[in-house]
Design a protein around this motif. Structure first.
Motif, PDB file in Angstrom:
ATOM      1  N   HIS A 193     -10.428  -4.386  -2.109  1.00  0.00           N
ATOM      2  CA  HIS A 193      -9.787  -3.365  -1.278  1.00  0.00           C
ATOM      3  C   HIS A 193     -10.067  -3.630   0.201  1.00  0.00           C
ATOM      4  N   LEU A 239       0.836  -1.216   0.000  1.00  0.00           N
ATOM      5  CA  LEU A 239       0.000   0.000   0.000  1.00  0.00           C
ATOM      6  C   LEU A 239       0.860   1.252   0.000  1.00  0.00           C
ATOM      7  N   GLY A 256      -0.331   2.739  -3.188  1.00  0.00           N
ATOM      8  CA  GLY A 256      -1.403   3.630  -2.757  1.00  0.00           C
ATOM      9  C   GLY A 256      -2.730   2.941  -2.499  1.00  0.00           C
ATOM     10  N   ILE A 257      -2.860   1.687  -2.888  1.00  0.00           N
ATOM     11  CA  ILE A 257      -4.117   0.959  -2.705  1.00  0.00           C
ATOM     12  C   ILE A 257      -4.032   0.122  -1.434  1.00  0.00           C
ATOM     13  N   VAL A 258      -5.048   0.254  -0.569  1.00  0.00           N
ATOM     14  CA  VAL A 258      -5.103  -0.557   0.653  1.00  0.00           C
ATOM     15  C   VAL A 258      -5.730  -1.908   0.305  1.00  0.00           C
TER      16      VAL A 258
END
Lengths: 459, 459
Positions: free
Chosen positions: A418, A377, A381-383
């Protein structure tokens, strides 16, 4: 702008028109599904109280491709094709020569791949005049997907939510309710099975197996008004997910790449099947040699430590007996923060592929999973949800091995959802409150001792 | 598959290369920004303790277009171009002849449009050798965006989170922390301003104005080590958002459509600016006649019931005086479930556009907003944040008016973020616990009585 491509998008016209049915390509047919009472192979009539005929047909079909109905593809357009992303920033962070690609299914309205099968399941039920669907949900992703799909087709949706999740994840419950579904904490007093579980243990916080028993009972006793929908494990469910891998093949062609290894996490097996089956097809039929790696939690290791034998899909023993890699239907997984992977068994097809050594499997402990999730992440940037974070941890192992070996390896994995509803797990991780769970062999043996002894375990 | 197009996607090469600076096209220049102590116009040196020179330059630039640095566009690629979606299912549900398009910014890693400006702000600060950024966050969307952007550029990130949100939204706090930011509940004892607020009221649950005062103080007292970043209101922030409207123009060209009305919600004004400014440019320079509609909460009606005059941006009066539509810096908005819209003032540019009647504004009460949100999510599958649900409610009004008039109208709105962290608000709505708030004029008058009397209010 530099011409380094990060996302490989496809036009809507590239949404697959057919699902890929791997049963057509299996070296030997799947073991029969058995009636839980008689232990005899079940026929369509046995399943008819639970599923519409179209899905029962898909469950046993040997056709290689099954056409996706136009009404389903119309709804797929809301989020498909999903992006294929080259994780260039993660590659740099790991300083690896590997090329890492991931398919991102978290862009779906439900936030995970589950909607890929929820939509056709709702569609076929609607077509056959069913009034509503019953189901169970643990982490809540499947309940969310089925509530959205049911709403699209004007079906009622009745969700039995594992009690501990119902209370710990009020926002998951709220999102399911916002699409008009009715959510009941399981075990409940609304079913025979639920009342029995509560009589045995009034304080029970529930399990997926119990919730399945309740949802199945409501459908079975409704005289056809309601049918039951399952979010993983079954053949038709896995098949619906193959839109993922089919799109990935097209996108990788644009990237002029082909994977050396395909990685997915496995609970019941559906997101793994979605990304992997089209590549297994190429291995089986066209001589490709892609490694296919299933990643499971060390706390629920049905492939790597389970037994390949007949077992029930639910706790009450109402669901058919399926030959699968299992830890025993009474196995109670640790309170792992990846609810979607806390299932005692594995999809029949995936168990068979593993038994035939057509896929590999690895179990990864929870702390390594969250370490990998945070590395991912912060780079991308993506959880990620905790479930696909198992895949991520395996990807990082592969990428570091490639670096060690000085090899450019192409890695593809499925980021199936996500983690926006899983921040409590991240919070616990950062506070140092998470631990690794590894089951002692005696506990697994004890659960397996209650599994019925049925021939065919040797195959 | 039917050829009805639902999503208009663009290739990465279509990511805008320039931000559009509407200052170049305003019929008259913006009123000067004044020093909070001297009430004299501020110069770059006054702002230098808070912002890097590049952003101060953008704040006052009269250039029509400003080039987007390559490093910023590289990161934009992670989620841009965002989709433009035709809300065909909502159109059918409303039985309207209107065509409804929306730009969906919720696909960004932070879940909202805020990352469009967080990335360049972090970039320019990094370029000028700043070590870290301070900021405030209310609903948490801006804190999330700045933590992601700071992490990308290796900057520290210090977030003052309004205390009530800090406790009510632990998952928002957790996601901000997961990107490595330090989060402090405001008011806190870590700043002079915070200690003063606590001395006045030890039980204070905080406000955006207080949190801004704390974040500004930390930057101003750090001797250049930290600078301050704001997520809305300022000219350069609004300009960074114009990538949204520029992409929408390209996408609508593909759809062979041009909007009769463009709709966005307004808190500080940045997502509204992002979608609207490129269309206002076409109105001003090319004779288009698109209506531009700002939608604000009835509980915080800075455009429709505020006064256009000089006021402070923060509670402590440390921030510069800006001429804006304001309810008074001491105005305490109702506990509305759209934290991002609970700001007493409006961006200077938007205030000026409204004063010149180049845009319209409407205030919508909370219950109508949630009713619209549920109508939208059941049609389109996407759970909108409460903030853009204000825009949705206005879109529904427009679509029903078009039906009434029997007109095909083309409506474009900005869905600036998803509601995955706002399910508590939906839950409260479904339980009937939400109410409408409408401020009595006396309360607004009382807050305005504390606004400084400075010439220029008449213009």
């Amino acid at each position: 702008m530099s011409d380094e491509i990060v996302r490989y998008d496809l036009p809507q016209s590239a949404i697959p028109t057919r699902w890929y049915n791997i049963q057509a390509d299996l070296p030997r047919p799947l073991p029969a599904v058995l009636h839980p009472g008689t232990h005899q192979p079940v026929g369509p009539d046995d399943l008819a109280p639970l599923f519409p005929m179209a899905l029962i047909g898909q469950e046993v079909s040997q056709e290689r491709f099954i056409e996706i109905p136009e009404e389903v593809r119309e709804i797929y357009k809301l989020w498909r094709p999903t992006p294929l992303i080259r994780a260039r920033r993660l590659e740099k962070a790991l300083d690896t020569p590997a090329h890492i690609y991931f398919k991102y299914e978290g862009v779906s309205p439900s936030g995970s791949h589950k909607l890929n099968t929820a939509v056709p399941q709702a569609y076929y039920n609607k077509l056959e005049g069913v009034q509503g669907l019953t189901t169970e949900t643990g982490a809540g992703q499947w309940g969310t997907a089925l509530s959205i799909a049911s709403n699209f087709f004007g079906l009622e949706c009745i969700v039995y939510m594992v009690k501990v999740s119902y209370h710990q994840k009020p926002y998951r419950r709220a999102i399911i309710q916002s699409f008009g579904a009715q959510v009941t904490a399981s075990p409940s007093d609304t079913t025979e099975a639920g009342r029995r579980f509560l009589a045995e243990n009034p304080e029970s916080t529930g399990s997926l197996g119990m919730a399945i028993s309740e949802a199945v009972e409501v459908a079975a006793m409704s005289g056809g008004k309601y049918k039951y929908a399952l979010g993983s494990v079954l053949n038709h469910v896995l098949m619906h997910q193959t839109v993922i891998g089919q799109e990935a093949l097209l996108q990788l062609r644009r990237a002029e790449a082909y994977p050396d290894v395909v990685i997915g996490c496995t609970g019941g097996g559906s997101n793994f099947a979605g990304i992997a089956f089209p590549f297994i097809r190429n291995n089986l039929n066209y001589g490709n040699k892609t490694r296919i790696l299933a990643v499971e939690p060390a706390a629920c290791p049905s492939l790597t430590r389970g037994t390949y034998t007949y077992d029930y899909g639910d706790t009450a023993g109402m669901a058919p007996l399926v030959k699968m890699h299992t830890l025993g239907a009474n196995f109670v997984p640790a309170p792992l923060h990846a609810g979607g992977l806390r299932y005692h068994g594995m999809a029949s097809i995936i168990s068979e592929l593993y038994d035939q050594q057509l896929i590999e499997a690895v179990a990864i402990p929870q702390l390594e999973v969250f370490k990998g999730a945070v590395e991912f992440l912060r780079a991308e940037g993506i959880v990620p949800a905790p479930e696909p974070s198992h895949a991520i941890a395996a990807v990082i192992r592969e990428a570091l091995a490639a670096k060690e070996a000085g090899e450019k390896r192409v890695i593809l994995f499925n980021l199936c959802g996500h983690g926006h509803f899983d921040m409590a797990a991240y919070d616990a991780y950062f506070k140092g409150e998470l631990t690794d769970y590894e089951y002692p062999q005696e506990a697994i043996d004890a659960a397996m001792a209650r599994v019925p002894q049925i021939g065919g375990g040797e195959s």
